[in-house]
Design a protein around this motif. Structure first.
Motif, mmCIF file in Angstrom:
data_model
loop_
_atom_site.group_PDB
_atom_site.id
_atom_site.type_symbol
_atom_site.label_atom_id
_atom_site.label_comp_id
_atom_site.label_asym_id
_atom_site.label_seq_id
_atom_site.Cartn_x
_atom_site.Cartn_y
_atom_site.Cartn_z
ATOM 1 N N ASP A 1 0.869 -1.158 -0.140
ATOM 2 C CA ASP A 1 0.025 -0.066 0.139
ATOM 3 C C ASP A 1 0.908 1.403 0.027
ATOM 4 O OD1 ASP A 1 -2.402 -1.506 0.108
ATOM 5 O OD2 ASP A 1 -2.368 -1.581 2.188
ATOM 6 N N LYS A 2 1.828 1.302 0.850
ATOM 7 C CA LYS A 2 2.812 2.309 0.654
ATOM 8 C C LYS A 2 3.294 2.776 -0.406
ATOM 9 C CE LYS A 2 6.533 4.312 3.423
ATOM 10 N NZ LYS A 2 7.593 4.341 4.706
ATOM 11 N N ARG A 3 3.734 1.705 -1.441
ATOM 12 C CA ARG A 3 4.157 1.883 -2.881
ATOM 13 C C ARG A 3 3.259 2.411 -3.537
ATOM 14 N NH1 ARG A 3 8.340 3.581 -5.204
ATOM 15 N NH2 ARG A 3 6.832 4.962 -5.690
ATOM 16 N N ILE A 4 1.767 1.968 -3.461
ATOM 17 C CA ILE A 4 0.706 2.313 -4.427
ATOM 18 C C ILE A 4 0.377 3.891 -3.983
ATOM 19 C CG2 ILE A 4 -1.629 1.884 -4.745
ATOM 20 C CD1 ILE A 4 -1.223 -1.037 -4.327
ATOM 21 N N LEU A 5 0.337 4.295 -2.841
ATOM 22 C CA LEU A 5 0.014 5.392 -2.413
ATOM 23 C C LEU A 5 1.240 6.675 -2.777
ATOM 24 C CD1 LEU A 5 -1.823 4.935 1.008
ATOM 25 C CD2 LEU A 5 -2.830 5.758 -0.835
ATOM 26 N N SER A 6 2.418 6.074 -2.659
ATOM 27 C CA SER A 6 3.429 7.093 -2.822
ATOM 28 C C SER A 6 3.411 7.278 -4.477
ATOM 29 C CB SER A 6 4.864 6.565 -2.479
ATOM 30 O OG SER A 6 4.932 5.991 -0.935
ATOM 31 N N THR A 7 3.029 6.299 -5.307
ATOM 32 C CA THR A 7 3.044 6.615 -6.726
ATOM 33 C C THR A 7 1.682 7.593 -6.936
ATOM 34 O OG1 THR A 7 3.927 4.444 -7.371
ATOM 35 C CG2 THR A 7 2.310 5.683 -8.820
ATOM 36 N N LEU B 1 -11.309 -7.330 -0.965
ATOM 37 C CA LEU B 1 -11.812 -5.810 -1.384
ATOM 38 C C LEU B 1 -11.790 -4.763 -0.403
ATOM 39 C CD1 LEU B 1 -13.276 -4.816 -4.067
ATOM 40 C CD2 LEU B 1 -15.457 -5.683 -2.995
ATOM 41 N N LEU B 2 -11.481 -5.187 0.948
ATOM 42 C CA LEU B 2 -11.507 -3.968 2.042
ATOM 43 C C LEU B 2 -10.186 -3.222 1.787
ATOM 44 C CD1 LEU B 2 -12.962 -2.845 4.369
ATOM 45 C CD2 LEU B 2 -11.816 -4.441 5.743
ATOM 46 N N ARG B 3 -9.310 -4.006 1.108
ATOM 47 C CA ARG B 3 -7.872 -3.431 0.878
ATOM 48 C C ARG B 3 -8.012 -2.149 -0.121
ATOM 49 N NH1 ARG B 3 -2.323 -5.621 -2.267
ATOM 50 N NH2 ARG B 3 -1.182 -3.832 -2.002
ATOM 51 N N GLU B 4 -8.990 -2.419 -0.905
ATOM 52 C CA GLU B 4 -9.428 -1.308 -1.986
ATOM 53 C C GLU B 4 -9.791 -0.117 -1.394
ATOM 54 O OE1 GLU B 4 -12.748 -1.006 -5.139
ATOM 55 O OE2 GLU B 4 -11.332 -2.467 -5.829
ATOM 56 N N HIS B 5 -10.638 -0.553 -0.507
ATOM 57 C CA HIS B 5 -11.552 0.382 0.103
ATOM 58 C C HIS B 5 -10.628 1.361 0.950
ATOM 59 C CE1 HIS B 5 -14.673 2.624 2.562
ATOM 60 N NE2 HIS B 5 -14.467 2.123 3.579
ATOM 61 N N ARG B 6 -9.588 0.727 1.944
ATOM 62 C CA ARG B 6 -8.883 1.356 2.702
ATOM 63 C C ARG B 6 -7.810 2.406 1.926
ATOM 64 N NH1 ARG B 6 -11.968 1.207 6.693
ATOM 65 N NH2 ARG B 6 -11.749 -0.733 7.963
ATOM 66 N N LEU B 7 -7.447 1.993 0.675
ATOM 67 C CA LEU B 7 -6.793 2.761 -0.368
ATOM 68 C C LEU B 7 -7.571 3.954 -0.684
ATOM 69 C CD1 LEU B 7 -5.035 -0.002 -2.579
ATOM 70 C CD2 LEU B 7 -3.827 1.774 -1.028
ATOM 71 N N TRP C 1 -19.887 5.160 -0.892
ATOM 72 C CA TRP C 1 -18.777 6.367 -1.332
ATOM 73 C C TRP C 1 -17.478 6.098 -0.291
ATOM 74 C CZ3 TRP C 1 -18.152 8.392 -5.734
ATOM 75 C CH2 TRP C 1 -19.310 8.601 -6.599
ATOM 76 N N PRO C 2 -16.332 5.887 -0.635
ATOM 77 C CA PRO C 2 -15.580 5.801 0.337
ATOM 78 C C PRO C 2 -15.109 6.915 1.259
ATOM 79 C CG PRO C 2 -14.650 5.081 -1.818
ATOM 80 C CD PRO C 2 -15.879 5.284 -1.970
ATOM 81 N N GLU C 3 -15.337 8.150 0.525
ATOM 82 C CA GLU C 3 -15.128 9.505 1.141
ATOM 83 C C GLU C 3 -16.087 9.666 2.387
ATOM 84 O OE1 GLU C 3 -14.120 10.151 -3.024
ATOM 85 O OE2 GLU C 3 -15.484 8.972 -1.828
ATOM 86 N N LEU C 4 -17.143 8.892 2.434
ATOM 87 C CA LEU C 4 -18.193 9.122 3.576
ATOM 88 C C LEU C 4 -17.505 8.530 4.674
ATOM 89 C CD1 LEU C 4 -21.721 8.510 1.721
ATOM 90 C CD2 LEU C 4 -20.624 10.611 2.214
ATOM 91 N N ALA C 5 -16.689 7.679 4.701
ATOM 92 C CA ALA C 5 -16.142 6.978 5.817
ATOM 93 C C ALA C 5 -14.658 7.463 6.178
ATOM 94 C CB ALA C 5 -15.996 5.341 5.579
#
Length: 409
Positions: A229-235, A270-276, A403-407
């Motif tokens: 996740d760190k690599r993905i978010l850094s990109t 799928l929760l990993r996608e949501h956390r991202l 919507w992920p933003e709502l959480a």
């Protein structure tokens, strides 16, 4: 092949692309003049699949024939799937017919690579041009850009489309080289850079011809390679800063029939996608940086959201006095969103903020209470240990909102 058969194949083939949201489309009205379709400033209505993916608009591929053999893609050259191809006129007619039947408000169009990148891009541009010029279509159009195409074609696409997207797909050059050898991160970034330059030109000269008024976006596939996740978010953080992307979308890898051994045989949670998505929202709207959200561990927690995880790891900042703290810190309190933080600052100009004010603002008090001080409330002096708070709050984090933003608060 009948058009309806093509539609079944090419709509299904498009479902893996998550970057079809239409937020940011400009206002268009066909009132009092010829033309069909309209969007408002907040985008258009969406429908969703059972797993939460956006399938709004007419979301299709021009074709799922493809010269490329990207290992994670169901439409790769070596994949044994039914193939179909629309003509330009068929896509135009479907879009107009579906709009007139009130099924859609716009079009999201992508394609496999056929003949060449230029030829494919020419076909995509031809669809948008005919909709705009022949049918006076004023609905939302999102075109997927082919990175290797002539820059002049990409510029033409921006004249007709509300949004352009160039999918980077994977967060590192090594992963792209291993799983999508016909693609190049360098080429993808050149295309993003060209789009950004045109957007900057339009911003500097408002009277210049319209160009992708809803900006550009991209997508990364989660779980197809070994990137954490760190690599993905850094990109993502780099892309936001360098190319002014409106959004980076994340799509959990979905194993496909006859998947090659180069990709996983099981999907990531799928929760990993949501956390991202939640972490991405914190990067874009709350002033967080990746190094704060993931200082050591390369993976986001699945049992709690990233904002709560940061607060539990930085207890020295809490409890925070809401009557004295800066807006930037109030925004970082779990359970308090952007709008609520702004309203708290506005309220305290008139009087001191009280506990019940937060409830009226619909803050999540279960999450906020251990981290705040108000005029009439403060948590116990020693406070609950972080691990105890984590266990108490984890159970409420497993339900994924639409919507992920709502959480994200």
């Amino acid at each position: 092949m009948e058009t309806i058969e093509k539609l079944e194949i090419l709509a299904d083939a498009a479902k893996y692309d998550a970057s079809c949201a239409s937020i940011g489309a400009p206002k268009r009205s066909s009132a009092g003049r010829e033309g069909i379709g309209a969007t408002n400033g907040m985008g258009i209505c969406h429908s969703y699949t059972p797993d939460g993916r956006c399938v709004s608009l007419l979301k299709i591929l021009l074709t799922n024939f493809c010269q490329y053999d990207c290992q994670y893609c169901v439409n790769r050259r070596s994949s044994n799937v039914p193939r179909a191809r629309f003509s330009v006129q068929e896509v135009v007619q479907l879009t107009v017919d579906f709009y007139l039947r009130n099924y859609i408000d716009g079009l999201f169009l992508s394609s496999g690579i056929i003949r060449s990148a230029d030829y494919t891009m020419e076909q995509l541009v031809a669809v948008a041009r005919e909709l705009r010029e022949t049918h006076q279509f004023r609905g939302y159009i999102h075109l997927k850009t082919i990175p290797d195409a002539d820059p002049a074609l990409i510029e033409a696409a921006g004249r007709y489309a509300d949004r352009l997207s160039v999918n980077i797909e994977l967060p590192t050059q090594d992963s792209v080289a291993a799983l999508a050898p016909e693609k190049s991160v360098h080429t993808i970034k050149l295309a993003m850079g060209a789009i950004r330059l045109k957007l900057d030109e339009k911003e500097a000269e408002p009277k210049a011809p319209a160009f992708a008024p809803a900006g550009q976006s991209t997508q990364m596939i989660v779980g197809a390679d070994g990137s954490d996740d760190k690599r993905i978010l850094s990109t993502a953080e780099t892309l936001y800063g360098s190319y002014k992307l409106k959004r980076v979308y994340y799509s959990a890898f979905s194993p496909i029939p006859d998947s090659p051994k180069t990709v996983p045989l099981a999907p990531p949670p799928l929760l990993r996608e949501h956390r991202l998505y939640q972490a991405d929202f914190l990067l874009r709207g709350y002033g967080f940086q990746v190094r704060e959200l993931l200082p050591q561990d390369g993976s986001l927690a699945l049992d709690i959201d990233p904002k709560l995880a940061w607060a539990l790891s930085n207890r020295e900042h809490f409890p925070l006095d809401l009557n004295r703290a800066d807006l930037s810190m109030i925004m970082r309190v779990p359970g308090i969103g952007l709008r609520s933080a702004q309203r708290i600052v506005e309220l305290r100009r008139m009087r001191r903020v009280r506990y019940e004010d937060l409830s009226r603002l619909k803050c999540s008090m279960k999450k906020a209470a251990p981290f705040i001080v108000t005029a009439d409330y403060k948590p116990a002096r020693d406070g609950a240990p972080s691990e105890a708070l984590r266990r108490a709050m984890a159970d409420t984090q497993q339900q994924m909102p639409l919507w992920p933003e709502l959480a994200a608060a």
